[in-house]
Design a protein around this motif. Structure first.
Motif, PDB file in Angstrom:
ATOM      1  N   MET A 184      59.554  44.534  43.856  1.00 22.57           N
ATOM      2  CA  MET A 184      58.227  45.171  43.800  1.00 22.57           C
ATOM      3  C   MET A 184      57.214  44.484  44.703  1.00 22.57           C
ATOM      4  N   SER A 185      56.321  45.294  45.273  1.00 26.73           N
ATOM      5  CA  SER A 185      55.139  44.728  45.919  1.00 26.73           C
ATOM      6  C   SER A 185      53.932  45.424  45.305  1.00 26.73           C
ATOM      7  N   PHE A 186      52.764  44.813  45.452  1.00 36.45           N
ATOM      8  CA  PHE A 186      51.602  45.295  44.703  1.00 36.45           C
ATOM      9  C   PHE A 186      50.365  45.508  45.578  1.00 36.45           C
ATOM     10  N   VAL A 187      49.667  46.568  45.288  1.00 36.60           N
ATOM     11  CA  VAL A 187      48.344  46.798  45.867  1.00 36.60           C
ATOM     12  C   VAL A 187      47.382  45.999  44.998  1.00 36.60           C
ATOM     13  N   GLU A 188      46.627  45.070  45.604  1.00 36.53           N
ATOM     14  CA  GLU A 188      45.744  44.232  44.775  1.00 36.53           C
ATOM     15  C   GLU A 188      44.359  44.841  44.608  1.00 36.53           C
ATOM     16  N   SER A 189      43.853  45.482  45.659  1.00 37.49           N
ATOM     17  CA  SER A 189      42.541  46.125  45.558  1.00 37.49           C
ATOM     18  C   SER A 189      42.404  47.149  46.682  1.00 37.49           C
ATOM     19  N   ARG A 238      33.413  32.382  33.049  1.00 37.89           N
ATOM     20  CA  ARG A 238      34.270  31.341  33.629  1.00 37.89           C
ATOM     21  C   ARG A 238      35.067  31.805  34.843  1.00 37.89           C
ATOM     22  N   ILE A 239      35.141  33.125  35.085  1.00 37.04           N
ATOM     23  CA  ILE A 239      35.857  33.567  36.303  1.00 37.04           C
ATOM     24  C   ILE A 239      35.149  33.047  37.561  1.00 37.04           C
ATOM     25  N   LEU A 240      33.860  32.732  37.452  1.00 32.58           N
ATOM     26  CA  LEU A 240      33.125  32.221  38.616  1.00 32.58           C
ATOM     27  C   LEU A 240      33.684  30.871  39.072  1.00 32.58           C
ATOM     28  N   GLN A 241      34.092  30.051  38.116  1.00 32.58           N
ATOM     29  CA  GLN A 241      34.681  28.742  38.466  1.00 32.58           C
ATOM     30  C   GLN A 241      36.075  28.909  39.069  1.00 32.58           C
ATOM     31  N   MET A 242      36.686  30.075  38.818  1.00 32.72           N
ATOM     32  CA  MET A 242      38.023  30.321  39.346  1.00 32.72           C
ATOM     33  C   MET A 242      37.988  30.949  40.736  1.00 32.72           C
ATOM     34  N   ASN A 243      36.784  31.057  41.305  1.00 26.27           N
ATOM     35  CA  ASN A 243      36.638  31.692  42.612  1.00 26.27           C
ATOM     36  C   ASN A 243      37.208  33.095  42.647  1.00 26.27           C
ATOM     37  N   ASP A 244      37.030  33.825  41.577  1.00 28.83           N
ATOM     38  CA  ASP A 244      37.601  35.154  41.449  1.00 28.83           C
ATOM     39  C   ASP A 244      36.871  36.136  42.365  1.00 28.83           C
ATOM     40  N   PRO A 245      37.607  36.998  43.081  1.00 28.50           N
ATOM     41  CA  PRO A 245      36.942  37.911  44.027  1.00 28.50           C
ATOM     42  C   PRO A 245      36.190  39.082  43.383  1.00 28.50           C
ATOM     43  N   TYR A 246      36.357  39.264  42.068  1.00 28.19           N
ATOM     44  CA  TYR A 246      35.820  40.451  41.376  1.00 28.19           C
ATOM     45  C   TYR A 246      34.333  40.699  41.636  1.00 28.19           C
ATOM     46  N   PRO A 247      33.445  39.722  41.392  1.00 31.54           N
ATOM     47  CA  PRO A 247      32.009  40.026  41.604  1.00 31.54           C
ATOM     48  C   PRO A 247      31.695  40.416  43.040  1.00 31.54           C
ATOM     49  N   GLU A 248      32.294  39.704  43.997  1.00 31.17           N
ATOM     50  CA  GLU A 248      31.994  39.990  45.403  1.00 31.17           C
ATOM     51  C   GLU A 248      32.544  41.362  45.823  1.00 31.17           C
ATOM     52  N   GLN A 249      33.742  41.694  45.376  1.00 28.24           N
ATOM     53  CA  GLN A 249      34.296  43.021  45.713  1.00 28.24           C
ATOM     54  C   GLN A 249      33.419  44.135  45.153  1.00 28.24           C
ATOM     55  N   LEU A 250      32.886  43.931  43.970  1.00 28.97           N
ATOM     56  CA  LEU A 250      32.016  44.954  43.372  1.00 28.97           C
ATOM     57  C   LEU A 250      30.727  45.114  44.174  1.00 28.97           C
ATOM     58  N   VAL A 287      50.485  49.788  41.586  1.00 28.31           N
ATOM     59  CA  VAL A 287      49.065  50.000  41.892  1.00 28.31           C
ATOM     60  C   VAL A 287      48.320  50.202  40.575  1.00 28.31           C
ATOM     61  N   VAL A 288      47.103  49.673  40.485  1.00 30.09           N
ATOM     62  CA  VAL A 288      46.318  49.777  39.252  1.00 30.09           C
ATOM     63  C   VAL A 288      45.202  50.802  39.446  1.00 30.09           C
ATOM     64  N   LEU A 289      44.937  51.574  38.410  1.00 30.65           N
ATOM     65  CA  LEU A 289      43.836  52.545  38.456  1.00 30.65           C
ATOM     66  C   LEU A 289      42.515  51.817  38.185  1.00 30.65           C
ATOM     67  N   ALA A 290      42.235  50.857  39.039  1.00 27.72           N
ATOM     68  CA  ALA A 290      40.983  50.095  39.039  1.00 27.72           C
ATOM     69  C   ALA A 290      40.889  49.486  40.440  1.00 27.72           C
ATOM     70  N   PRO A 291      39.809  49.751  41.168  1.00 31.31           N
ATOM     71  CA  PRO A 291      39.773  49.391  42.600  1.00 31.31           C
ATOM     72  C   PRO A 291      39.542  47.919  42.921  1.00 31.31           C
ATOM     73  N   HIS A 292      39.039  47.127  41.937  1.00 28.29           N
ATOM     74  CA  HIS A 292      38.618  45.757  42.237  1.00 28.29           C
ATOM     75  C   HIS A 292      39.552  44.738  41.611  1.00 28.29           C
ATOM     76  N   TYR A 293      39.849  43.667  42.351  1.00 28.41           N
ATOM     77  CA  TYR A 293      40.772  42.654  41.853  1.00 28.41           C
ATOM     78  C   TYR A 293      40.056  41.584  41.044  1.00 28.41           C
ATOM     79  N   SER A 294      40.595  41.293  39.871  1.00 26.10           N
ATOM     80  CA  SER A 294      40.220  40.080  39.162  1.00 26.10           C
ATOM     81  C   SER A 294      41.507  39.485  38.611  1.00 26.10           C
ATOM     82  N   SER A 295      41.561  38.157  38.556  1.00 27.68           N
ATOM     83  CA  SER A 295      42.757  37.539  37.969  1.00 27.68           C
ATOM     84  C   SER A 295      42.870  37.956  36.501  1.00 27.68           C
ATOM     85  N   MET A 296      41.731  38.297  35.867  1.00 30.18           N
ATOM     86  CA  MET A 296      41.760  38.702  34.463  1.00 30.18           C
ATOM     87  C   MET A 296      42.016  40.190  34.255  1.00 30.18           C
TER      88      MET A 296
END
Ligand code: HT9
Ligand code: FE2
Length: 321
Positions: free
Chosen positions: A147-152, A194-206, A118-127
């Protein structure tokens, strides 16, 4: 040879991953070089970063201590909430020791065979989170830990409540006006556009977190802005919080603003320097009353959020239940 393993097969490792920070000013160069994937910063870039740390550290690096405290608090929360499961927390940092790989190897050495990351950051980005997960997964495969992972966990009700509570408290600091007169700016660390072209969920999750906190607090006059963009030559996501404060003040006559850095969970450089020093200096120049919400740090609702999503992964995997 004597068996060095500390735990039996019932133990579940929890790799708690965080950004990492230097532990002293002479470690800043190595840290910065690691962030830049092995490319040392120029003397000017290094000076600039050292100077920013000097202004916030006061003899210690806040993120170092905060991460220690968060991991201790998460361990205590897991023990209390799920006494039937034997969770054991390890730290794994992205850019400082103990590195992500160190944490995975420490688990394996202790006899852990399955773990949740698990990451101490609530939002997922590929970066961001994606990079942590990739490194942990690679190390785990090498040493044979499943291992399994919490993504967001950006909409967890307890996280939203903790953030809403901080917004309510910070709004009370504007004693000269009604809360409705205060513009609320939710912020997070910018990333290259450029994360926008990657369809990254980060902006929308925020935006989803922002909307949920605004709804929960009844705040209607809010928007989202990015902060702490890097100087890498490429374009980063905007609008930047500093430019936005300036624009809001000059074009919309905004005199009261509350910044709520939902993309971060701890007091560290991006908050204590970029907001408390840099943004406050701008606000002072503009004659704008600027406040910031308190960070989550070891907030019990945040620790319960983490404990809940970690346990969720265990249930999903059908182990320990
Ligand atoms: C998405 C994201 C988060 C949030 C999610 C997460 O937490 O993972 C985050 C958090 C943090 N970032 C931090 C520090 C820094 N990040 C830098 C640079 C960069 N961050 C990036 C991304 C992120 N960063 C990126 C794409 C770069 C450019 C790298 C390149 O060159 O390609 C630099 C270099 C100089 C500068 O740009 O200022 C520093 C010093 C600290 C620790 C502060 C302390 O020690 O108190 C924290 C918590
Ligand atoms: Fe960063």
């Amino acid at each position: 040879m004597e068996d060095q393993r500390k735990y039996g097969s019932d133990a579940i490792g929890v790799l708690v991953m965080s950004y990492g920070t230097p532990e002293s000013l002479d470690q800043v160069e190595a840290y910065y070089t690691h962030i830049r994937r092995g490319k040392p910063p120029t003397a000017e870039q290094l000076d600039d970063l050292v100077r920013r740390y000097e202004k916030i550290v006061g003899g210690f690096f806040p993120l170092r201590r905060n991460t220690d405290r968060q991991v201790e608090a998460l361990q205590a929360t897991l023990d209390r909430e799920y006494p039937d499961l034997k969770f054991v927390c390890y730290q794994g940092l992205k850019h400082a020791a103990p590195f992500i790989e160190d944490g995975v190897r420490a688990m394996a050495a202790d006899g852990i065979t399955r773990a949740v990351g698990v990451v101490l950051a609530p939002h997922y980005s590929s970066m961001s989170v994606g990079g942590y997960v990739k490194r942990a997964q690679a190390a785990a495969e090498e040493v044979g830990v499943a291992m399994s992972f919490v993504e967001s966990y950006h909409l967890h009700p307890k996280l939203i409540e903790a953030l809403a509570d901080r917004v309510r408290r910070a709004l009370k600091k504007f004693t000269e006006v009604d809360a409705e007169e205060v513009k609320v700016l939710f912020t997070a660390h910018s990333l290259p556009e450029r994360i926008l072209q990657m369809n990254d969920p980060y902006p929308e999750q925020l935006l989803e977190t922002s909307r949920a906190v605004a709804e929960r607090t009844g705040v209607t006059d809010w928007q989202f802005a990015w902060q702490s963009a890097g100087q890498t030559g490429e374009k980063w996501l905007g609008p930047d919080v500093l430019e936005e404060l300036e624009r809001l003040h000059s074009e919309e006559g905004v005199d009261y603003a509350l910044v709520c850095p939902i993309g971060f969970v701890s007091d560290h450089l991006e908050v204590l320097y970029d907001l408390d020093i840099e943004a406050q200096a701008l606000a002072g120049k503009l004659g704008l009353h600027l406040e910031r919400t308190e960070m989550l740090n070891t907030e019990p609702l945040y620790m319960e959020t983490l404990a809940d999503v970690v346990r969720g992964k265990v249930v999903e995997a059908g182990v320990g239940s």
